[in-house]
Design an enzyme around this catalytic site. Structure first.
Site, PDB file in Angstrom:
ATOM      1  N   HIS A 152      33.395  -8.368  10.405  1.00  0.00           N
ATOM      2  CA  HIS A 152      34.332  -9.053   9.511  1.00  0.00           C
ATOM      3  C   HIS A 152      35.222 -10.037  10.279  1.00  0.00           C
ATOM      4  O   HIS A 152      36.335 -10.363   9.866  1.00  0.00           O
ATOM      5  CB  HIS A 152      35.240  -8.059   8.747  1.00  0.00           C
ATOM      6  CG  HIS A 152      34.506  -7.211   7.766  1.00  0.00           C
ATOM      7  ND1 HIS A 152      34.680  -5.845   7.675  1.00  0.00           N
ATOM      8  CD2 HIS A 152      33.578  -7.523   6.836  1.00  0.00           C
ATOM      9  CE1 HIS A 152      33.896  -5.359   6.733  1.00  0.00           C
ATOM     10  NE2 HIS A 152      33.208  -6.356   6.208  1.00  0.00           N
ATOM     11  N   ARG A 186      28.418   2.932   2.653  1.00  0.00           N
ATOM     12  CA  ARG A 186      28.318   3.368   4.051  1.00  0.00           C
ATOM     13  C   ARG A 186      29.410   4.390   4.339  1.00  0.00           C
ATOM     14  O   ARG A 186      30.514   4.274   3.809  1.00  0.00           O
ATOM     15  CB  ARG A 186      28.483   2.168   4.995  1.00  0.00           C
ATOM     16  CG  ARG A 186      27.327   1.188   4.926  1.00  0.00           C
ATOM     17  CD  ARG A 186      27.636  -0.100   5.670  1.00  0.00           C
ATOM     18  NE  ARG A 186      27.935  -1.203   4.769  1.00  0.00           N
ATOM     19  CZ  ARG A 186      28.488  -2.360   5.129  1.00  0.00           C
ATOM     20  NH1 ARG A 186      28.825  -2.573   6.391  1.00  0.00           N
ATOM     21  NH2 ARG A 186      28.715  -3.308   4.250  1.00  0.00           N
ATOM     22  N   ASN A 215      25.212 -18.058   3.373  1.00  0.00           N
ATOM     23  CA  ASN A 215      25.388 -16.648   3.729  1.00  0.00           C
ATOM     24  C   ASN A 215      24.188 -15.902   3.137  1.00  0.00           C
ATOM     25  O   ASN A 215      24.165 -15.606   1.955  1.00  0.00           O
ATOM     26  CB  ASN A 215      26.713 -16.153   3.141  1.00  0.00           C
ATOM     27  CG  ASN A 215      26.987 -14.696   3.474  1.00  0.00           C
ATOM     28  OD1 ASN A 215      26.189 -14.042   4.132  1.00  0.00           O
ATOM     29  ND2 ASN A 215      28.116 -14.200   3.009  1.00  0.00           N
ATOM     30  N   GLU A 251      36.046 -16.389   4.000  1.00  0.00           N
ATOM     31  CA  GLU A 251      35.142 -16.473   5.149  1.00  0.00           C
ATOM     32  C   GLU A 251      34.320 -17.766   5.113  1.00  0.00           C
ATOM     33  O   GLU A 251      34.029 -18.350   6.151  1.00  0.00           O
ATOM     34  CB  GLU A 251      34.207 -15.256   5.154  1.00  0.00           C
ATOM     35  CG  GLU A 251      34.957 -13.976   5.481  1.00  0.00           C
ATOM     36  CD  GLU A 251      34.328 -12.744   4.865  1.00  0.00           C
ATOM     37  OE1 GLU A 251      34.350 -12.635   3.613  1.00  0.00           O
ATOM     38  OE2 GLU A 251      33.831 -11.890   5.597  1.00  0.00           O
ATOM     39  N   ARG A 287      26.522 -17.985   8.155  1.00  0.00           N
ATOM     40  CA  ARG A 287      27.092 -16.722   8.597  1.00  0.00           C
ATOM     41  C   ARG A 287      25.976 -15.950   9.297  1.00  0.00           C
ATOM     42  O   ARG A 287      24.912 -15.720   8.722  1.00  0.00           O
ATOM     43  CB  ARG A 287      27.567 -15.930   7.392  1.00  0.00           C
ATOM     44  CG  ARG A 287      28.149 -14.623   7.801  1.00  0.00           C
ATOM     45  CD  ARG A 287      28.498 -13.806   6.594  1.00  0.00           C
ATOM     46  NE  ARG A 287      29.493 -12.841   6.978  1.00  0.00           N
ATOM     47  CZ  ARG A 287      30.327 -12.285   6.134  1.00  0.00           C
ATOM     48  NH1 ARG A 287      30.290 -12.598   4.879  1.00  0.00           N
ATOM     49  NH2 ARG A 287      31.200 -11.399   6.559  1.00  0.00           N
TER      50      ARG A 287
END
Ligand code: AMP
Length: 404
Positions: free
Chosen positions: A180, A240, A8, A378, A92
């Site tokens: 996600h 964010r 990742n 994940e 990823r």
């Protein structure tokens, strides 16, 4: 022992995990590590299956100037010091664009297609692709699989996939993708074991971490997400803003004279909990603070989760269960309690005791809908996808070669 490496890669760190492939395709996590401080203060840290430290070492900046160099250093360490030679690597990749609704075995053609989506995720996609390219060059026979954050949401109805803008832009790829997806897919696959009664029903999953979004699941499939074209929309996040009137951006450009790169930086790094609190992007620090701005930031976070739950319940035409996951969702008793209190009108009633002990089921016996805490994974999802693509590919391809 056959292993799969999961990568990742971000702008300043490369996280990696190594899974061993056990009987009947079961995967077991053996190593978890990361190279961070790329281009500033590079440091390799890694731990083993029971959490024991395997490495903690600093490197000179010239040794790890960029993501490919970080991948090479971590790869050398795995190969030379731990004798780990993975049979495949799962990556990823944040953006699969309009076409990829599932993971894909990577070749040069796939990389070229994924490069087209750099403009859709300029802060993530180039870093995701960099280690893929360097592994393709250095280990051309090593199978690599791209797993996308967008893929799980690709079967949304047209009304959930569009913005009200001229069609040409949609055709170009300006769509509501949602992100996600690997986390939501993991939860969707885990629910039948955790709560078989609701796994096929209407479920809202709240992925509340540094990045935050929510997903409406119907029968284990995503039907709506709070995120859209980029990972900026929806819930407020660490840095964010989440949903924001585009007029604010016009104001920043026309009245404040901000160039596009400054606006981008502002939206990805200066807003959210950090911007609103003026203190931190870290929920733990905000919860520990008695500063009124920290309280406002938390209030806003909770309020927006509840508002978005209403929106997703409307998309689902009702609600049968609610799931918390990711760093804040899995760990913050107080955020879960406050969000659940705002969902009472949807039938959720908290069991404070179960919530305090971070139980899996935290709703009261009288709650009309169950509320769960399900830790996400994940990386395991990526490893599973990589393995299944490898196994399915075996009927067409020779057994993947071990790379030494
Ligand atoms: P993630 O991106 O999933 O790793 O989540 C990171 C976020 O989870 C950060 O905002 C952390 O402050 C938050 N977090 C982690 N542990 C806790 C905790 N015990 N209480 C509150 N927030 C936490």
């Amino acid at each position: 022992m056959d292993t799969i490496l999961v990568v990742n890669a971000g702008s300043s760190s490369v996280k990696f995990q190594v899974y061993s492939i056990e009987g009947e395709g079961t995967l077991r996590r053996q190593i978890k590590g990361q190279m961070d401080g790329i281009g500033s203060r590079p440091r390799l840290r890694a731990g083993g299956a029971s959490g024991q430290s395997l490495a903690d070492r600093a490197y000179p900046i010239e040794a790890v100037p960029d993501v490919p160099a970080a991948m090479a250093v971590a790869g050398d360490w795995l190969r030379n010091e731990l004798q780990v030679t993975p049979i495949a690597v799962g990556h990823r990749v944040v953006h699969g664009g309009p076409d990829y609704s599932r993971p894909v075995l990577i070749d040069h053609g796939v990389v070229s297609r994924l490069e087209r989506f750099v403009s859709l995720a300029p802060l993530h996609q180039p870093h995701n692709l960099a280690p893929i390219r360097s592994l393709l060059t250095n280990f051309p026979k090593l199978p690599q699989v791209a797993c996308f954050d967008t893929a799980f949401h690709r079967n949304h109805d047209a009304v959930a996939d569009h913005y009200a803008i001229p069609h040409q832009l949609h055709a170009e790829g300006v769509r509501r993708y949602g992100f996600h997806g690997l986390s939501y897919e993991y939860i969707a696959r885990t629910l039948p074991g955790v709560a078989p009664a609701i796994a096929k029903q209407r479920v809202i999953v709240a992925h509340l971490g540094s990045g935050a979004s929510m997903c409406a699941l119907m029968d284990g499939r995503s039907v709506e997400s709070t995120m859209g074209f980029t990972a900026l929309d929806g819930l407020p996040m660490g840095t964010r803003p989440g949903q924001i009137d585009p007029g604010v951006l016009l104001y920043l450009i026309s009245e404040k004279g901000m160039p596009p790169s400054k606006v981008q930086d502002f939206l990805y790094r200066e807003c959210g909990l950090k911007g609103l609190s003026g203190i931190s992007n870290d929920m733990r620090e905000l919860e520990a603070s008695d500063d009124p701005q920290a309280r406002l930031a938390i209030d806003y976070f909770v309020y927006r989760i509840a508002l978005n739950a209403g929106m997703l319940a409307a998309a689902l035409q009702g609600l049968d269960a609610f799931v918390f996951t990711a760093g804040i969702g899995e760990n913050s008793e107080s955020i879960r309690a406050r969000v659940t209190a705002r969902l009472e009108w949807l039938g959720a009633v908290l069991d404070a005791g179960e919530n305090a002990r971070h139980a899996r089921l935290i709703s009261h016996a009288d709650s009309r809908i169950p509320v769960y805490v399900v830790p996400t994974d994940e990386e395991l999802m990526i490893a599973q996808h990589t393995l299944s693509l490898l196994m399915n590919g075996q009927s067409h391809n020779a057994r993947p070669e071990r790379v030494s």
